[in-house]
Design a protein around this motif. Structure first.
Motif, PDB file in Angstrom:
ATOM      1  N   CYS A 156       1.137   4.058  -3.100  1.00  0.00           N
ATOM      2  CA  CYS A 156       0.898   5.475  -2.802  1.00  0.00           C
ATOM      3  C   CYS A 156       2.130   6.325  -3.109  1.00  0.00           C
ATOM      4  CB  CYS A 156       0.497   5.645  -1.337  1.00  0.00           C
ATOM      5  SG  CYS A 156      -1.153   4.988  -0.951  1.00  0.00           S
TER       6      CYS A 156
ATOM      7  N   ARG B  64       0.830  -1.203   0.000  1.00  0.00           N
ATOM      8  CA  ARG B  64       0.000   0.000   0.000  1.00  0.00           C
ATOM      9  C   ARG B  64       0.872   1.264   0.000  1.00  0.00           C
ATOM     10  NH1 ARG B  64      -5.491  -1.602   2.961  1.00  0.00           N
ATOM     11  NH2 ARG B  64      -5.487  -3.813   2.419  1.00  0.00           N
ATOM     12  N   GLU B  65       1.949   1.224   0.804  1.00  0.00           N
ATOM     13  CA  GLU B  65       2.890   2.347   0.849  1.00  0.00           C
ATOM     14  C   GLU B  65       3.579   2.527  -0.493  1.00  0.00           C
ATOM     15  OE1 GLU B  65       5.831   5.274   1.814  1.00  0.00           O
ATOM     16  OE2 GLU B  65       3.767   4.867   2.419  1.00  0.00           O
TER      17      GLU B  65
ATOM     18  N   LEU C 250       2.472   6.838  -6.888  1.00  0.00           N
ATOM     19  CA  LEU C 250       1.490   7.786  -7.417  1.00  0.00           C
ATOM     20  C   LEU C 250       1.768   9.212  -6.934  1.00  0.00           C
ATOM     21  CD1 LEU C 250      -1.748   5.644  -7.054  1.00  0.00           C
ATOM     22  CD2 LEU C 250      -0.501   6.168  -9.158  1.00  0.00           C
ATOM     23  N   GLU C 251       2.350   9.322  -5.753  1.00  0.00           N
ATOM     24  CA  GLU C 251       2.647  10.638  -5.199  1.00  0.00           C
ATOM     25  C   GLU C 251       4.060  11.110  -5.552  1.00  0.00           C
ATOM     26  OE1 GLU C 251       1.916  10.061  -1.035  1.00  0.00           O
ATOM     27  OE2 GLU C 251      -0.191   9.507  -1.394  1.00  0.00           O
TER      28      GLU C 251
END
Length: 260
Positions: free
Chosen positions: A247, A243-244, A250-251
């Motif tokens: 994210c 999940r990290e 994408l960030e």
């Protein structure tokens, strides 16, 4: 007495295991196998280790089993069976270790030494390194080394090595898939540890999942392998690091792994 196996872990989580009996050509005696097994057992649950580099002292990586030890036990079938069983279990420990293992090969790797290279997840060799499964030359076919060898190279290449017992160059070993890279000997450590640091920078939890799944799916029929790996990926997505990582991508930032 010289310590058979040395162990060192750096700040990047790279643990270097060094076969340290050059006067015995770093042979896989029962004592050396016991030392390797003990180290691998400990590393499996050592949170400070992210990647293992397996190397050797001297100009021989590993000459296989200690033939003097075998000669002294020629009348003991029990010892012979115990030796080959122990070696087979150590090779499986390398494969089943939840951390990637890179072989750093300088010099000769023959018989069970070649098996050890083949059992590692990755292998980098100096251009002067050579490889062989020469048991046929002394009337003892390299049957257990054959298991690892035949799972790394094609059948005909494996059979050529096993039937002729001839030494092959590092360049040839790379061509047939026994090793990943051949480099000038002066660049061996830089290449190995750059690769190790790259891998050590990944999520340890993800590496553990991926390495385990890789070897499991190899033995499955195609449809079963896809069913199995689909489940693995879905399970992997439940992990904090997955999940990290998504994210962070994408960030457009560097992920911060928690190995969970």
């Amino acid at each position: 007495m010289t310590k058979l196996l040395t162990r060192d872990t750096d700040n990047n989580g790279i643990t270097t295991l060094t076969l340290n009996e050059p006067d015995q050509r770093n042979s896989l005696s029962m004592a050396m196998l016991d030392a390797l097994s003990e180290a691998l057992t400990d590393i499996a649950t050592d949170d400070t280790t992210r990647v293992v580099v397996l190397g050797a002292a001297g100009n021989v990586f590993c000459a296989g089993h200690n033939l003097k030890e075998i000669r002294d036990q020629l009348d003991s079938y029990e010892f012979q069976l115990a030796l080959f069983d122990k070696c087979s279990k150590v090779m499986q420990q390398v494969v089943n270790l939840p951390k990637p293992v890179i072989a750093r090969v300088a010099g000769v790797a023959t018989a069970a030494g070649c098996q050890l290279v083949a059992s590692c997840d990755l292998a980098v060799a100096a251009d002067s390194a050579r490889f062989a499964t020469p048991g046929v030359n002394i009337g003892l076919f390299c049957s257990t080394p054959m298991v690892a060898l035949s799972r790394n190279v094609s059948r005909k290449h494996a059979m050529e090595m096993l039937l002729t017992g001839e030494m092959i160059s590092a360049a040839r070993a790379e061509q047939i898939g026994l090793i990943n890279r051949v480099v000038d000997e002066s660049m061996l450590d830089e290449t190995v540890y750059t690769m190790a640091r790259t891998i050590a920078g990944k999520s340890g939890h993800t590496l553990k999942i991926g390495k385990g799944a890789f070897y499991q799916q190899l033995e499955m029929p195609l449809a079963e392998a896809y069913d199995y790996t689909a489940q693995i990926m879905a399970d992997n997505l439940q992990a904090d690091d997955a999940r990290e990582g998504i994210c962070a991508f994408l960030e457009k930032r560097k992920p911060e792994w928690t190995d969970s």
